[in-house]
Design an enzyme around this catalytic site. Structure first.
Site, PDB file in Angstrom:
ATOM      1  N   HIS A 308       0.898  -1.202  -0.116  1.00 27.33           N
ATOM      2  CA  HIS A 308       0.014   0.026   0.112  1.00 27.33           C
ATOM      3  C   HIS A 308       0.808   1.260   0.122  1.00 27.33           C
ATOM      4  CE1 HIS A 308      -3.066   2.934   1.192  1.00 27.33           C
ATOM      5  NE2 HIS A 308      -4.015   1.653   0.529  1.00 27.33           N
ATOM      6  N   ASP A 365      -8.062  -5.291   0.198  1.00 27.35           N
ATOM      7  CA  ASP A 365      -8.629  -6.017  -0.966  1.00 27.35           C
ATOM      8  C   ASP A 365      -8.127  -7.593  -1.042  1.00 27.35           C
ATOM      9  OD1 ASP A 365     -10.264  -4.199  -2.159  1.00 27.35           O
ATOM     10  OD2 ASP A 365      -8.614  -3.290  -3.210  1.00 27.35           O
TER      11      ASP A 365
HETATM   12  N1  CMC Z   1       3.843  -7.644  -5.244  1.00 21.83           N
HETATM   13  C1  CMC Z   1       5.267  -7.479  -5.163  1.00 21.83           C
HETATM   14  N2  CMC Z   1       6.184  -6.351  -5.015  1.00 21.83           N
HETATM   15  C2  CMC Z   1       5.611  -5.256  -4.796  1.00 21.83           C
HETATM   16  C3  CMC Z   1       4.181  -5.474  -4.485  1.00 21.83           C
HETATM   17  C4  CMC Z   1       3.454  -6.484  -4.791  1.00 21.83           C
HETATM   18  N3  CMC Z   1       2.200  -6.474  -4.558  1.00 21.83           N
HETATM   19  N4  CMC Z   1       3.861  -4.109  -4.114  1.00 21.83           N
HETATM   20  C5  CMC Z   1       5.218  -3.514  -3.952  1.00 21.83           C
HETATM   21  N5  CMC Z   1       6.063  -3.893  -4.372  1.00 21.83           N
HETATM   22  C6  CMC Z   1       7.379  -3.655  -4.289  1.00 21.83           C
HETATM   23  C7  CMC Z   1       7.570  -2.830  -5.667  1.00 21.83           C
HETATM   24  O1  CMC Z   1       8.180  -3.599  -6.714  1.00 21.83           O
HETATM   25  C8  CMC Z   1       8.914  -1.930  -5.108  1.00 21.83           C
HETATM   26  O2  CMC Z   1      10.091  -2.650  -4.731  1.00 21.83           O
HETATM   27  P1  CMC Z   1      11.594  -2.085  -5.026  1.00 21.83           P
HETATM   28  O3  CMC Z   1      11.617  -0.955  -4.054  1.00 21.83           O
HETATM   29  O4  CMC Z   1      12.562  -3.178  -4.922  1.00 21.83           O
HETATM   30  O5  CMC Z   1      11.470  -1.453  -6.644  1.00 21.83           O
HETATM   31  C9  CMC Z   1       8.355  -1.551  -3.562  1.00 21.83           C
HETATM   32  O6  CMC Z   1       7.816  -2.869  -3.196  1.00 21.83           O
HETATM   33  C10 CMC Z   1       7.486  -0.559  -3.550  1.00 21.83           C
HETATM   34  O7  CMC Z   1       6.382  -0.579  -4.312  1.00 21.83           O
HETATM   35  P2  CMC Z   1       5.976   0.539  -5.380  1.00 21.83           P
HETATM   36  O8  CMC Z   1       5.399   0.007  -6.249  1.00 21.83           O
HETATM   37  O9  CMC Z   1       6.750   1.763  -5.311  1.00 21.83           O
HETATM   38  O10 CMC Z   1       5.000   1.180  -4.064  1.00 21.83           O
HETATM   39  P3  CMC Z   1       3.608   2.255  -4.522  1.00 21.83           P
HETATM   40  O11 CMC Z   1       3.379   2.746  -3.280  1.00 21.83           O
HETATM   41  O12 CMC Z   1       4.128   2.931  -5.609  1.00 21.83           O
HETATM   42  O13 CMC Z   1       2.345   1.219  -4.904  1.00 21.83           O
HETATM   43  C11 CMC Z   1       0.612  -0.259  -4.679  1.00 21.83           C
HETATM   44  C12 CMC Z   1       1.442   0.723  -3.827  1.00 21.83           C
HETATM   45  C13 CMC Z   1      -0.675  -0.756  -3.823  1.00 21.83           C
HETATM   46  C14 CMC Z   1       0.054   0.037  -6.066  1.00 21.83           C
HETATM   47  C15 CMC Z   1       1.472  -1.679  -4.707  1.00 21.83           C
HETATM   48  O14 CMC Z   1       1.805  -2.156  -3.558  1.00 21.83           O
HETATM   49  C16 CMC Z   1       0.718  -2.848  -5.609  1.00 21.83           C
HETATM   50  O15 CMC Z   1       0.760  -2.866  -6.979  1.00 21.83           O
HETATM   51  N6  CMC Z   1       0.266  -3.718  -4.862  1.00 21.83           N
HETATM   52  C17 CMC Z   1      -0.736  -4.709  -5.556  1.00 21.83           C
HETATM   53  C18 CMC Z   1      -1.874  -4.111  -5.997  1.00 21.83           C
HETATM   54  C19 CMC Z   1      -2.685  -3.968  -4.962  1.00 21.83           C
HETATM   55  O16 CMC Z   1      -3.198  -4.702  -4.058  1.00 21.83           O
HETATM   56  N7  CMC Z   1      -3.790  -2.552  -4.840  1.00 21.83           N
HETATM   57  C20 CMC Z   1      -4.717  -2.395  -3.948  1.00 21.83           C
HETATM   58  C21 CMC Z   1      -4.336  -1.212  -2.827  1.00 21.83           C
HETATM   59  S1  CMC Z   1      -5.408  -1.389  -1.654  1.00 21.83           S
HETATM   60  C22 CMC Z   1      -6.795  -0.501  -2.023  1.00 21.83           C
HETATM   61  C23 CMC Z   1      -6.886   0.746  -2.589  1.00 21.83           C
HETATM   62  O17 CMC Z   1      -6.977   1.447  -1.479  1.00 21.83           O
HETATM   63  O18 CMC Z   1      -6.621   1.246  -3.593  1.00 21.83           O
END
Ligand code: CMC
Length: 432
Positions: A308, A365
């Site tokens: 998140h 989720d």
């Molecule tokens: N699986 C594997 N790696 C992950 C995941 C995941 N679900 N989420 C983040 N990472 C890794 C990402 O690759 C990055 O690694 P590194 O630092 O080595 O490059 C690190 O963790 C930080 O991730 P980020 O993408 O920079 O984080 P963000 O804040 O931009 O994205 C997120 C947040 C929710 C979009 C992301 O965690 C994700 O894609 N999760 C899966 C989709 C999901 O479950 N979304 C629902 C969120 S809750 C409902 C809502 O409120 O929207």
């Protein structure tokens, strides 16, 4: 006025900016005059550090796993309130008393129908149309059927009518679109049923097999909607505020929020989670394969339902849902092998360095799809369920934005241009 300041030294010159504090001492440097003072803009990809407004609706502490609506803990609201009470709280700032709640419920019942002409819209979507696309189209179209209430620049007097109308009609649209997708006759809303009962009845009642409304299902749905009701400046809420800041109608702003929510990184995640769990189950529960893929940065695959932007510990909503999940499945006498797959995946992730070091915990989720499945809600409608829940939050933020002179300025981020510099124009015939 602030009595704290931050100084920025840029090319030898010192600039001063006020520092403001939130209710819990969170600090923000107000850079509104940065461009004017320094000629620089800030660059903040994904708005990780950028506050777009002040707000008194929802407080979220991602390090401590705290979520409050208008000062009330999410745990207490989910345990003790109806979704309509929480919607009222978000929209008005305070919980309703009995009289206020009754009047608001009454308004919602009055507005529960949609114009019969709108029902024909459903006939013209292809059979496999995406429910989120139908929902945003229908909400946008409400503007044409009920335009009078959104043209007023400060709709304070009619705000209860507008919000009750939307909350009620969006629920009807969601259920009707499901019925249409099944080719079943529509079941109309009933005055004697509460918000969640009405929704379940419109979804699952049929002329040949009456639907039995179980209190356990109503209570779980109520909880899920409350948990999704607001989450401060997330992608869809920010969209509602941004689109609304251009002065379009409320319906257009909410339709935009629905479209933003549709994304698999946002509200679409519950559907992705269930599809992911089904995939793992069908693949002989080869957890390691999927965990490996998610950790491999050359593979776009991610474990849906983990991570998140704001929570760097357990998402408090996921904690509540996880508990509900066991209780609801037991009450419905449903045994879903996907719940075991989900639990084992969460356990493995909890002990995996990659996820631990990045603070990737199950989010809201992760378990919600399993509950919706048990209730009989089809997978492609999970994001619609999220939209039903998030609607009061979008409405509250839209109102806050409209009513606040500062944040009412049109939303317009800047950019750092990195394209070609001015070059000589080449007429068509001379281009290579
Ligand atoms: N699986 C594997 N790696 C992950 C995941 C995941 N679900 N989420 C983040 N990472 C890794 C990402 O690759 C990055 O690694 P590194 O630092 O080595 O490059 C690190 O963790 C930080 O991730 P980020 O993408 O920079 O984080 P963000 O804040 O931009 O994205 C997120 C947040 C929710 C979009 C992301 O965690 C994700 O894609 N999760 C899966 C989709 C999901 O479950 N979304 C629902 C969120 S809750 C409902 C809502 O409120 O929207």
């Amino acid at each position: 006025m602030s009595d704290k300041f931050a100084q920025l030294i840029l090319e030898g010159k010192t600039y001063t900016f006020p520092v403001y504090e939130g209710s819990y001492g969170e600090k923000a440097i107000d850079i509104s005059t940065l461009l004017k003072q320094t000629g620089h803009i800030t660059l903040d990809r994904g708005y990780v550090n950028t506050g777009s407004c002040t707000s008194d609706i929802t407080y979220l502490d991602g390090k401590a796993g705290v979520l409050d609506y208008r000062g009330y803990a999410i745990e207490e609201l989910a345990e003790n309130c109806s979704f309509v009470e929480v919607a009222y709280l978000l929209l008005h700032g305070d919980l309703p008393n009995e009289q206020e709640l009754m009047e608001y419920r009454d308004l919602m019942s009055q507005y529960a129908l949609i114009h019969e002409d709108m029902i024909h819209f459903f006939d013209h979507f292809p059979p496999n149309a995406e429910p989120m696309s139908i929902l945003s189209t229908m909400v946008n179209s409400l503007h044409n059927f009920y335009p009078e209430l959104t043209t007023h620049p400060d709709p304070t007097e009619t705000f209860d009518s507008i919000t009750a109308r939307l909350l009620s009609k969006v629920r009807t649209i969601a259920a009707f679109s499901y019925k249409k997708s099944k080719g079943h006759p529509l079941i109309y809303p009933r005055y004697d049923l509460n918000y969640c009962e009405n929704f379940l009845n419109m979804m699952f009642d049929t002329p040949t097999r009456p639907y039995k409304i179980l209190p356990e299902v109503v209570s779980t749905l109520n909880k899920l909607l409350i948990l999704h009701a607001d989450h401060e400046q997330n992608c869809s809420t920010s969209t509602v505020r941004l689109v609304g800041s251009a002065g379009v109608s409320l319906y257009a702003s909410i339709a935009s929020g629905i479209n933003a929510l549709w994304g698999p990184l946002h509200g679409g995640a519950a559907q992705e989670v269930v599809e992911m769990l089904e995939g793992i189950y069908a693949d002989d529960k080869d957890f390691e394969k999927y965990i490996r893929k998610a950790k491999d940065h050359s593979d776009p695959y991610r474990l849906s339902g983990f991570g998140h932007r704001v929570y760097k510990t357990f998402d408090p909503r996921a904690q509540i849902i996880k508990k509900s999940c066991d209780e609801t499945l037991a009450a419905l006498n449903v045994s879903d092998p996907l719940l075991d797959v989900a639990k084992e995946l969460a356990e493995r992730v909890r002990n995996d360095d990659y996820f631990v070091s990045r603070n990737l915990y199950p989010n809201v989720d992760f378990y919600s799809g399993i509950i919706y499945r048990a209730m009989g809600i089809p997978t492609n409608m999970f994001t619609v369920m999220f939209a039903l829940g998030r609607l009061p939050g979008w409405l509250a933020h839209w109102r806050e934005m409209i009513g606040n002179k500062e944040s009412r300025r049109i939303g317009r981020p800047r950019q750092l241009y990195i394209g070609p510099t001015r070059r000589r124009f080449i007429p068509l015939g001379e281009r290579k």
